[in-house]
Write an enzyme that holds these catalytic residues in place. Sequence first.
Site, PDB file in Angstrom:
ATOM      1  N   HIS A  52       0.065  60.386  86.394  1.00  0.00           N
ATOM      2  CA  HIS A  52      -1.341  60.499  85.053  1.00  0.00           C
ATOM      3  C   HIS A  52      -0.294  59.887  84.380  1.00  0.00           C
ATOM      4  O   HIS A  52       0.565  59.260  84.063  1.00  0.00           O
ATOM      5  CB  HIS A  52      -1.213  62.389  84.933  1.00  0.00           C
ATOM      6  CG  HIS A  52       0.307  62.945  84.951  1.00  0.00           C
ATOM      7  ND1 HIS A  52       0.693  62.876  83.377  1.00  0.00           N
ATOM      8  CD2 HIS A  52       1.117  63.835  85.494  1.00  0.00           C
ATOM      9  CE1 HIS A  52       1.836  63.084  83.299  1.00  0.00           C
ATOM     10  NE2 HIS A  52       2.061  64.314  84.479  1.00  0.00           N
TER      11      HIS A  52
HETATM   12  P1  TYD Z   1       1.605  68.658  85.546  1.00  0.00           P
HETATM   13  O1  TYD Z   1       2.479  68.087  84.280  1.00  0.00           O
HETATM   14  O2  TYD Z   1       0.646  67.578  86.160  1.00  0.00           O
HETATM   15  O3  TYD Z   1       3.511  68.516  86.788  1.00  0.00           O
HETATM   16  P2  TYD Z   1       3.833  66.479  87.020  1.00  0.00           P
HETATM   17  O4  TYD Z   1       3.814  66.035  85.905  1.00  0.00           O
HETATM   18  O5  TYD Z   1       5.266  67.289  87.267  1.00  0.00           O
HETATM   19  O6  TYD Z   1       3.577  66.161  87.895  1.00  0.00           O
HETATM   20  O7  TYD Z   1       2.492  70.058  85.601  1.00  0.00           O
HETATM   21  C1  TYD Z   1       1.718  70.440  86.582  1.00  0.00           C
HETATM   22  C2  TYD Z   1       1.504  72.380  86.627  1.00  0.00           C
HETATM   23  O8  TYD Z   1       1.931  73.643  85.615  1.00  0.00           O
HETATM   24  C3  TYD Z   1      -0.288  71.779  85.919  1.00  0.00           C
HETATM   25  O9  TYD Z   1      -1.410  72.971  86.470  1.00  0.00           O
HETATM   26  C4  TYD Z   1      -0.137  71.972  84.516  1.00  0.00           C
HETATM   27  C5  TYD Z   1       0.977  73.166  84.774  1.00  0.00           C
HETATM   28  N1  TYD Z   1       2.309  73.248  83.666  1.00  0.00           N
HETATM   29  C6  TYD Z   1       1.563  73.902  82.533  1.00  0.00           C
HETATM   30  O10 TYD Z   1       1.217  75.073  82.663  1.00  0.00           O
HETATM   31  N2  TYD Z   1       2.356  74.038  81.349  1.00  0.00           N
HETATM   32  C7  TYD Z   1       3.510  72.296  80.991  1.00  0.00           C
HETATM   33  O11 TYD Z   1       3.680  71.935  79.956  1.00  0.00           O
HETATM   34  C8  TYD Z   1       3.552  71.870  81.927  1.00  0.00           C
HETATM   35  C9  TYD Z   1       4.583  70.241  81.629  1.00  0.00           C
HETATM   36  C10 TYD Z   1       3.090  71.822  83.478  1.00  0.00           C
END
Ligand code: TYD
Length: 138
Positions: A52
């Site tokens: 992303h």
């Molecule tokens: P995401 O940022 O998409 O993970 P990555 O970039 O490592 O693949 O986050 C995964 C899930 O965790 C998403 O449902 C949102 C949640 N999340 C939070 O609630 N708070 C946070 O600070 C982060 C980074 C993620």
Amino acid sequence: MTIDDVKIVELPKITDPRGNLSFIEQLNHIPFEIKRTYWIYDVPGGENRGGHAFKKNEEFIVALSGAFDVIVDDGGQKKVFTLNRSYYGLYVPAGLWREMDNFSTNSLALEFGSIHYDETDYIRDYVLFLKMKHNGEI
Ligand code: TYD
């Protein structure tokens, strides 16, 4: 922002026969005020994370343990940064697509963010990312 704005930062390392110590200060080693810290762990073999971009959130990523790759893409060029030492960090400004893969067993990725968690700050669609980049919206 382009991949040239992504920077590897060497952190202080206080070597000591009792064990080494490193540290991070906001607005010093990290060029923003830290609003959030999170970590990624227990990553199963072959998994990748973080496909992303962020509209506003800036990040600083440290491999506290083990190793992994951060692939950064500005819509024109891609670059792979391998993090495998706990005294190096990677600064990733907003507006860049980034993914993480090649996690070693028991690796621990520590991430600092410049804003509180906000799902509306995410761009999770690569085609939309390219379009927004092309239009100068990010
Ligand atoms: P995401 O940022 O998409 O993970 P990555 O970039 O490592 O693949 O986050 C995964 C899930 O965790 C998403 O449902 C949102 C949640 N999340 C939070 O609630 N708070 C946070 O600070 C982060 C980074 C993620």
